[in-house]
Scaffold this motif. Structure first.
Motif, PDB file in Angstrom:
ATOM      1  N   SER A  69       0.832  -1.202   0.000  1.00  0.00           N
ATOM      2  CA  SER A  69       0.000   0.000   0.000  1.00  0.00           C
ATOM      3  C   SER A  69       0.864   1.248   0.000  1.00  0.00           C
ATOM      4  O   SER A  69       1.959   1.262   0.585  1.00  0.00           O
ATOM      5  CB  SER A  69      -0.913   0.029   1.236  1.00  0.00           C
ATOM      6  OG  SER A  69      -1.751  -1.095   1.274  1.00  0.00           O
ATOM      7  N   GLY A  70       0.375   2.306  -0.657  1.00  0.00           N
ATOM      8  CA  GLY A  70       1.079   3.576  -0.642  1.00  0.00           C
ATOM      9  C   GLY A  70       2.294   3.600  -1.543  1.00  0.00           C
ATOM     10  O   GLY A  70       2.449   2.780  -2.450  1.00  0.00           O
ATOM     11  N   LYS A  71       3.172   4.554  -1.276  1.00  0.00           N
ATOM     12  CA  LYS A  71       4.346   4.780  -2.121  1.00  0.00           C
ATOM     13  C   LYS A  71       5.647   4.420  -1.391  1.00  0.00           C
ATOM     14  O   LYS A  71       5.705   4.385  -0.176  1.00  0.00           O
ATOM     15  CB  LYS A  71       4.412   6.254  -2.528  1.00  0.00           C
ATOM     16  CG  LYS A  71       3.178   6.776  -3.254  1.00  0.00           C
ATOM     17  CD  LYS A  71       3.314   8.269  -3.520  1.00  0.00           C
ATOM     18  CE  LYS A  71       2.082   8.821  -4.216  1.00  0.00           C
ATOM     19  NZ  LYS A  71       2.180  10.286  -4.442  1.00  0.00           N
ATOM     20  N   THR A  76      10.056   0.811   3.959  1.00  0.00           N
ATOM     21  CA  THR A  76       8.838   1.526   3.601  1.00  0.00           C
ATOM     22  C   THR A  76       9.028   3.026   3.762  1.00  0.00           C
ATOM     23  O   THR A  76       9.671   3.482   4.712  1.00  0.00           O
ATOM     24  CB  THR A  76       7.649   1.079   4.479  1.00  0.00           C
ATOM     25  OG1 THR A  76       7.985   1.286   5.859  1.00  0.00           O
ATOM     26  CG2 THR A  76       7.347  -0.387   4.258  1.00  0.00           C
ATOM     27  N   ALA A 127       7.344   7.055   4.005  1.00  0.00           N
ATOM     28  CA  ALA A 127       6.436   7.666   4.973  1.00  0.00           C
ATOM     29  C   ALA A 127       4.975   7.334   4.699  1.00  0.00           C
ATOM     30  O   ALA A 127       4.135   7.428   5.596  1.00  0.00           O
ATOM     31  CB  ALA A 127       6.627   9.178   4.978  1.00  0.00           C
ATOM     32  N   GLU A 128       4.661   6.925   3.459  1.00  0.00           N
ATOM     33  CA  GLU A 128       3.274   6.631   3.107  1.00  0.00           C
ATOM     34  C   GLU A 128       3.086   5.186   2.645  1.00  0.00           C
ATOM     35  O   GLU A 128       2.046   4.841   2.084  1.00  0.00           O
ATOM     36  CB  GLU A 128       2.803   7.579   1.996  1.00  0.00           C
ATOM     37  CG  GLU A 128       2.861   9.051   2.370  1.00  0.00           C
ATOM     38  CD  GLU A 128       2.442   9.950   1.222  1.00  0.00           C
ATOM     39  OE1 GLU A 128       2.121   9.423   0.134  1.00  0.00           O
ATOM     40  OE2 GLU A 128       2.450  11.172   1.408  1.00  0.00           O
ATOM     41  N   GLY A 129       4.075   4.339   2.867  1.00  0.00           N
ATOM     42  CA  GLY A 129       3.997   2.971   2.359  1.00  0.00           C
ATOM     43  C   GLY A 129       3.921   1.926   3.457  1.00  0.00           C
ATOM     44  O   GLY A 129       4.388   2.140   4.581  1.00  0.00           O
ATOM     45  N   SER A 130       3.355   0.779   3.140  1.00  0.00           N
ATOM     46  CA  SER A 130       3.293  -0.347   4.070  1.00  0.00           C
ATOM     47  C   SER A 130       3.198  -1.639   3.268  1.00  0.00           C
ATOM     48  O   SER A 130       2.914  -1.620   2.067  1.00  0.00           O
ATOM     49  CB  SER A 130       2.098  -0.224   5.021  1.00  0.00           C
ATOM     50  OG  SER A 130       0.880  -0.298   4.298  1.00  0.00           O
ATOM     51  N   PRO A 147       4.537   2.232   7.845  1.00  0.00           N
ATOM     52  CA  PRO A 147       5.291   3.298   7.163  1.00  0.00           C
ATOM     53  C   PRO A 147       6.538   3.717   7.942  1.00  0.00           C
ATOM     54  O   PRO A 147       6.561   3.673   9.175  1.00  0.00           O
ATOM     55  CB  PRO A 147       4.269   4.444   7.100  1.00  0.00           C
ATOM     56  CG  PRO A 147       2.934   3.766   7.099  1.00  0.00           C
ATOM     57  CD  PRO A 147       3.109   2.593   8.012  1.00  0.00           C
TER      58      PRO A 147
END
Length: 646
Positions: free
Chosen positions: A146-148, A176, A178-181, A196
């Protein structure tokens, strides 16, 4: 009883014979220096095959003639060193590769990068047939990304974007943004969600073969077969849920300040790095588990409980149910419930073909030594550290292998094992620290700092050897070691940057953050040692101490004048608000290039303005006549202590 056991072990004839240096046959030093790489390759591989348990010892002996080299190594000598290392790896079991790298880096720290590259460029002849009592490499499936900014770094250092659905095996790291998981499922039924801003590694995951027929991972309550799992959290946060383990299985989650031993529970782990002030958190929403710190404190955590661990050096404080802990426990329960909804009946259909697991480090020891360590493990981590120290003192030729096996057996004692053995065999400190770090990479920085604190005269070689074995932590190792021996800041930065040149900028910056008053000297020294990285070194250091941007840029430009313009441009790009002072200082340091410097800075300023980095940057005028860059000093910032976070 324990001391008696170890004493009896060291008196066994078989143990003495296995580590008898007289059984090792290599040419005299003068012949080694005059041999061709091919000749060295032939003789070293034959010696290793004849003495299969002595590969690290043989490598140290073969590299000894090069230790007296003072004026730098010729290209031919580098080829000789590479031939020695690569031939030893090729003739040894795969499990010996890290100890061979550690031995080589310990003997010749300045050639650490050459040694690591040589070792990793070959495959052990025993790799295909290696097995750990029939265990296989376990599979891990990526259920969700998920995320970037979610990346996977494989064992060779290759970076790629983590993809949903792909299979992983031991030796990988997940980083990961700051916006990823990412959500993972292990073949033993364990789930992990990497939150994140985290760095999570899978150090070990092996499993006995099992029949997947009829297995439903959606309803699993226990693992399908015995497994050995060790993961690590360098920074950030993970949520986990581990199925009930079989009797001889292990599941460990390692942080720089301790190890959680899991038997079938769910919860969270946090890790907040910081030189001299590391923090970690651990909590459970079901079951119970034990958390053990490097100094031997052991705390049982039960359902709906949490703890915080942290403090300078090894003076760890353990706080039960700290603020924020309960909220993280609830988050973990919710996160793992969501993870369970992602799994299918058979998520491992299409997994890579089975592959035998490599033998563990214990296999390189004599049966008597193995028995001594395993019996000590029953008593706890500190008993393992004490037994390893006694065994190494009795068999110094096998010290690095003993240290590696002991740390693999009891990762909670990694720092104690490294410092204890190094204290009785100080000449081998670098090799010992590197060997322990190879099997306990999450604790590499702590290992290097503890050994350096005990043996400050070995700090630079210890730091370099550890960074060579765990290059991903080069900057962290640099900052931790500098914290305990700040007087050697520049030497530490140079030593590690020479071993891991691609990280020279990060290394110089991390050291400068610890001793900001030495920032200019550190940047200058590293740029001199690794001139190809001069601009990145100056920019990285200036970013850490922006008030010193001008003096840092001038110092680096003075050290590498041919790159003055690129240094000025890089620093201004990193700290655009200091454009005028940087242009003035660098032009004064290298006046013959003033025009090129001003032009490069003007371009950097224009780019900064266009990007909106600052609204006040203007193109600087030329430098005043006879400006002394040494006078451009400014006050340095005070480091902010790390605060624990859940």
């Amino acid at each position: 009883m324990k001391r008696l056991l170890v004493t009896l072990v060291t008196l066994l004839p078989g143990a003495l014979l296995a580590q008898n240096p007289d059984s090792i046959s290599l040419p005299p030093s003068s012949e080694i220096r005059n041999s061709t790489p091919q000749q060295l390759s032939d003789v070293v591989s034959q010696a290793v095959l004849a003495n299969p348990g002595q590969s690290s010892r043989l490598v140290r002996q073969a590299l000894n003639p090069f230790q007296s080299e003072q004026g730098g190594f010729s290209e031919e000598d580098k080829k000789r060193v590479a031939a020695i290392v690569s031939s030893a790896v090729a003739a040894s079991p795969l499990s010996s590769r890290d100890s061979i790298i550690a031995a080589g880096a310990g003997a010749l720290p300045t050639l650490g990068a050459t040694i690591a590259l040589a070792a990793k460029s070959v495959t052990s002849h025993a790799a295909e047939s290696a097995s750990n009592s029939g265990m296989l490499l376990g599979n891990i499936r990526v259920l969700e990304v998920s995320g970037k900014g979610v990346e996977m770094i494989d064992a060779g250092g290759k970076v790629s974007q983590l993809k949903q659905g792909e299979f992983l095996r031991q030796g990988v790291r997940i980083v990961t943004g700051a916006e990823g998981s990412a959500v993972l499922i292990f073949e033993n039924g364990a789930f992990v969600r990497v939150e994140p801003g985290s760095e999570f590694c899978i150090e070990k995951f092996t499993q006995d073969p099992f029949d997947p027929e009829g297995l439903d991972y959606r309803t699993r309550e226990s693992e399908p077969s015995r497994s050995l799992t060790r993961s690590g959290l360098l920074k950030g946060k993970i949520l986990f849920d581990v199925a009930e383990l079989k009797k001889n299985s292990t599941y460990e989650i390692v942080t720089p300040v301790g190890v959680a031993g899991i038997r079938g529970t769910g919860g969270f782990v946090t890790s907040t790095p910081g030189a001299g002030n590391q923090q970690a958190g651990f909590g459970l929403y079901e079951g119970s588990a034990t958390y053990t710190t490097p100094n031997g404190q052991s705390q049982t955590v039960n359902q709906n409980q949490s703890l915080g661990v942290g403090g300078p050096g090894e003076n760890f404080a353990v706080n039960t149910n700290p603020p924020g802990g309960q909220a993280s426990v609830q988050q973990a329960q919710q996160g793992m419930s969501q993870a369970g909804s992602l799994v299918t009946t058979q998520p491992f259909l299409g997994a890579p073909p089975p592959q035998n697991a490599p033998p563990d480090p214990m296999s390189s020891l004599t049966p008597a030594q193995q028995q001594a360590l395993q019996q000590a493990a029953v008593e706890g981590p500190q008993a393992v550290a004490e037994a390893a120290q006694q065994l190494a003192a009795a068999a110094p030729a096998a010290a690095a292998q003993i240290a590696m096996a002991a740390a693999d057996l009891s990762p909670a004692a990694a720092t104690s094992i490294a410092s204890g053995i190094s204290s009785v065999l100080p000449a081998q400190a670098a090799a010992i620290a590197a060997a322990v770090s190879a099997v306990a990479p999450v604790q590499a920085a702590a290992v290097a700092s503890v050994v350096s604190l005990a043996l400050p005269g070995q700090a630079t070689s210890v730091a370099s050897a550890v960074a060579t074995v765990v290059p991903a932590q080069a900057a962290t190792v640099a900052s931790f070691v500098t914290t305990v021996v700040p007087a050697q800041a520049s030497a530490i930065a140079v030593s590690i940057s020479t071993s891991v040149p691609s990280d020279a900028g990060a290394v110089a910056a991390s050291v400068s953050a610890v001793v900001p008053t030495q920032a200019s000297a550190i940047a200058s020294s590293v740029a001199t040692a690794v001139p190809a990285q001069a601009a990145s070194v100056a920019a990285a250091v200036a970013t850490v101490v922006p008030a010193q941007a001008a003096t840092v840029a001038a110092a680096v430009a003075t050290a590498v004048p041919a790159q003055a313009a690129s240094v000025a441009s890089a620093v201004v790009t990193a700290v655009p608000a200091e454009a005028a002072s940087v242009s003035t200082a660098v032009s004064a340091a290298v006046p013959s290039q003033a025009a090129a410097i001003n032009s490069a800075v003007a371009v950097a300023v224009a780019n900064a303005n266009q990007a909106g980095d600052t609204a006040t940057v203007t193109t600087p005028a030329g430098p005043p006549v006879n400006q002394n860059p040494a006078a451009l000093t400014t006050p340095t910032p005070t480091p902010t202590p790390v605060s624990p976070s859940f």
